[in-house]
Design an enzyme around this catalytic site. Structure first.
Site, PDB file in Angstrom:
ATOM      1  CG  ASN A 149      -7.737  -4.948   0.903  1.00  0.00           C
ATOM      2  OD1 ASN A 149      -7.015  -3.994   1.132  1.00  0.00           O
ATOM      3  ND2 ASN A 149      -7.377  -6.195   1.156  1.00  0.00           N
ATOM      4  CG  HIS A 172      -3.009  -1.001  14.984  1.00  0.00           C
ATOM      5  ND1 HIS A 172      -2.772  -2.278  14.533  1.00  0.00           N
ATOM      6  CD2 HIS A 172      -2.985  -1.079  16.343  1.00  0.00           C
ATOM      7  CE1 HIS A 172      -2.617  -3.092  15.560  1.00  0.00           C
ATOM      8  NE2 HIS A 172      -2.745  -2.386  16.666  1.00  0.00           N
ATOM      9  CG  HIS A 203      -1.926  -1.129   1.202  1.00  0.00           C
ATOM     10  ND1 HIS A 203      -3.092  -1.117   0.459  1.00  0.00           N
ATOM     11  CD2 HIS A 203      -1.902  -2.324   1.835  1.00  0.00           C
ATOM     12  CE1 HIS A 203      -3.743  -2.266   0.653  1.00  0.00           C
ATOM     13  NE2 HIS A 203      -3.040  -3.006   1.475  1.00  0.00           N
TER      14      HIS A 203
END
Length: 763
Positions: free
Chosen positions: A209, A401, A137
């Protein structure tokens, strides 16, 4: 006063966040219709400015992190308190400088002196401007926004930001997985969709995603699948793509990756825009309500503009013509006031001991639950309304996170999820230089922080007290533990079955093909054709025949017709399935074709010939386009202004030389432009050499490409001759010609509702 009361610290934080978001949005919407793309907020002069003045403000569509202290206290400083101050150049410590173009030397031609502190500081800082890019990413784009809850989830979770009417500032980052920071946006790849919610109870990160399933079932394989997908380590090629041997070697051996692979081979692998892309939390989450009752859910982001993709040719053209296609599209839409929106929704499942639903293992991240079995329920809406003020400070330094939970949201035992809870913290230590990355302004919570974590690299907080431990008496017992009545986070007390430590997976993880077959059968014929072409292209780029043959075996277990089509393209025999094919009921929700969606934020090119005496139709078209929430781009032979005697000049945003069909959603023809003086028949022959003397060859290329890619077209005046000279059929599908420009715009908007003219893609 508690932290959640309107006058508390968190309440003030919400007020500031709301003010910033409101003012950013108001500045855009109150202005005249805006064509995005201006580099800055000021208007430059030809001569170098010499009159000192303070730094210019950001553009109206930009703002930075909402000001908070390192420990989460709302700041009374303005948003620009952390930006450059004053009119004059200084050192990092504020010492004014009179020269930054010449090193300190022993005479004009002498050696540079070691004592040049300004040179040392300037070069030192430049040498360290870059930090390690993300392993995955790395290439991303982001925006600020706000999330508003509709309260539908309030019975499922006690999370405060999901209460009815709650509004929460967010920062959202979109990304590609495999490429480096310098790669192209439009490669075939999975996209990241990460949202940081600055809630009154701390930060919640939903890190997902654009594909609802993942390549692997266990996080221990994550380094393997990424090593396989990344460029080969000997030559560092190919960049940002999976069309190579190591990737297909991995997924043909680890067949659990076949479901994700077929999604990537579909049009989902090349989104039209981040604004037109779904997002998924991938894993199953556990929600806890105020009564302590638990429910399992999967999170979905549903774009209000619909889910749309590029054609493969468009993606390839964009990678060369505009590698920044997706990040530019997102920023320009926000700047133009076409703020993208997504509905956050959940699929809800009972929290049963086996954590299964309709025979589907909810802990297997390679599986999805069809929406026909578990309807998607909208729980709120996210609007992105401001661009970052600084890419590095915000988009590059934001630290997501998967374990940033808030009370009412918890993890499940999905082994991929469990590994992510470790990985994200670990990677930030290297990327962001130590354990205090949560104190970087874009990561700071908007809730009070009293964590007893001290010191370390880049510690920005100035802690008071002498007893960062508990219990203590020297600091009066502070910090105290919070009870349930204070919205304390409580790990859900789930029973753990007596078992033996093993490195195994449950039997339910063994089915690797049925859901890939479900996805294939749910697609329309044109989408299936694109999937087959993608597999043929990707495997055709592989060198080793054994890898191609092994992947064909996997395709045979998904669908024999798919396998036969790909095998024919590779010049190989199609193998027989090695397992019985499952009888799957198609899920229409998995297809992108068939619905209608709003045209907000679409880019409309208006091609205008030279020498038009009356620009009234062009002005009428621009007004109608602006009124519909779209963005008009006037295209002419040269830049500057188009003028007539009837009204204000019309600015030109693109020329025949600088425009390409990929950046436009539709094209309107205000006549037939003859070849401009800079048209070169030899160079522009691919645009249609036979049209020289009749139509500018670049316009012919523009129109023929748009038609080939299924885009709606419209026009008035001599537009018909453009279509004929461009070699289009006599009665082309999805083309509307008329005498009234506003009427043409209305019909083209209707055609845009289905995204493409699908009739032009016979399967």
């Amino acid at each position: 006063m508690t932290k959640n009361e309107p006058g508390g610290l968190a309440g003030k934080a919400r007020d500031i966040a709301g003010e910033v978001a409101h003012e950013a949005k108001k500045a855009v919407t109150d202005a005249a219709p805006l064509i995005p793309g201006t580099p800055g907020s000021g208007t430059p002069t030809v001569d170098e400015p010499t009159e000192p003045h303070d730094p210019l403000p950001p553009k109206p569509a930009q703002h930075g992190p909402v000001p908070h202290s390192p420990t989460g206290a709302p700041s009374k400083d303005g948003e620009l308190a952390a930006a450059q101050q004053g009119a004059h150049l200084t050192t990092a410590t504020g010492v004014p400088l009179r020269d930054t173009d010449h090193s300190l030397k022993a005479g004009p031609r002498g050696p540079v002196l070691l004592q040049d502190h300004h040179l040392r500081e300037k070069i030192m800082h430049f040498d360290h401007e870059r930090i390690p890019e993300r392993v995955v990413h790395a290439r991303g784009a982001a925006a600020h926004g706000v999330f508003t809850s509709n309260g539908a989830a309030s019975e499922l979770t006690r999370a405060a930001f999901l209460a009815k009417g709650a509004t929460t500032p967010v920062f959202t980052r979109f990304s590609t997985v495999l490429g480096s920071r310098g790669s192209a946006d439009t490669v075939r790849d999975t996209r990241g969709f990460a949202v940081k919610f600055y809630t009154t109870e701390g930060n919640f990160d939903l890190v997902g995603n654009n594909i609802p399933v993942f390549f692997i079932q266990d996080a221990i394989k994550f380094p393997d699948v990424i090593h396989a997908g990344k460029p080969h380590p000997d030559l560092e090629i190919p960049q940002a793509q999976s069309a190579h041997d190591t990737f297909w070697d991995f997924v043909s051996l680890h067949t659990e990756g076949q479901h994700h692979a077929i999604w990537n081979m579909s049009d989902r692998g090349i989104p039209r825009s981040y604004r037109m892309m779904e997002g998924f939390g991938v894993h199953t989450f556990r929600l806890v309500n105020a009564a302590g009752e638990t429910t399992l859910v999967k999170f979905h982001w549903k774009p209000r503009l619909g889910v749309h993709s590029l054609t493969w040719e468009e993606a390839q053209l964009a990678a060369g013509v505009d590698p920044d296609f997706h990040r530019r599209d997102l920023a320009d839409a926000i700047e133009a006031g076409a703020h993208p929106e997504w509905d956050l929704a959940v699929q809800v499942f009972p929290d049963t001991p086996d954590q299964m639903f309709e025979g589907i293992d909810l802990l297997d991240s390679t599986k999805l639950v069809p929406e026909e079995l578990a309807p998607v329920q909208v729980i709120g809406t996210m609007t992105l309304n401001a661009n970052p003020g600084n890419y590095f400070a915000e988009t590059e330094q934001v630290a997501f996170h998967a374990g940033h939970f808030v009370p009412g949201i918890d993890a499940t035992d999905d082994p991929l999820f469990q590994g992510r809870l470790f990985s994200y913290l670990d990677t930030q230590l290297t990327r962001l230089g130590g354990p205090n990355f949560d104190q970087i302004p874009i990561n700071r919570p908007h809730a009070p922080v009293n964590d007893m974590l001290r010191d370390g690299f880049h510690q920005d907080a100035v802690h008071t007290g002498i007893a960062p431990y508990r219990p203590n008496s020297l600091d009066g017992g502070c910090p105290f533990l919070a009870g349930e009545d204070m919205s304390a986070f409580i790990d859900v007390p789930q029973p753990v079955e007596a078992s033996t430590k093993v490195r195994e997976a449950p039997a339910t993880y063994d089915d690797h093909f049925s859901q890939a077959r479900l996805f294939w059968l749910s697609l329309t014929p044109v989408e299936q054709a694109h999937v087959a072409q993608s597999y043929t292209f990707e495997l055709g780029k592989c060198y080793e025949q054994a890898i191609k043959e092994r992947q064909l075996l996997a395709l045979a277990n998904i669908d024999p017709d798919l396998c036969a089509t790909v095998a024919a393209g590779l010049g190989l025999p199609a193998p027989e399935p090695t397992i019985p094919l499952t009888d799957e009921v198609p899920s229409p929700a998995l297809s992108q074709v068939g619905g209608t969606w709003p045209a907000d934020g679409r880019l409309v090119g208006i091609v205008v010939p030279d020498g038009v005496d009356d620009l009234g139709d062009v002005r009428a078209a621009r007004d109608a386009i602006f009124a519909a929430g779209m963005v008009p781009l006037v295209i002419a032979s040269t830049g500057g202004m188009l003028t007539d005697e009837a009204g204000d000049p019309v600015p030109v945003q693109r020329t025949f030389l600088t425009v390409r069909s990929i950046e436009l959603d539709t094209i309107l023809l205000a006549g037939a432009p003859a070849p401009a003086p800079d048209a070169d028949p030899a160079v522009d022959a691919k645009g249609g050499a036979p049209t020289v003397g009749v139509l500018d060859p670049r316009v012919a290329l523009l129109v023929s490409e748009a038609y080939r890619h299924g885009k709606a077209l419209g026009g008035w005046g001599d537009a018909l001759s453009v279509l004929e000279a461009s070699g289009l059929p006599a009665a082309p599908e999805g083309v509307y010609l008329g005498d009234d420009a506003a009427d043409v715009v209305a019909h083209v908007i209707e055609l845009l509702g289905s995204h493409r003219v699908w009739e032009r893609f016979p399967a």
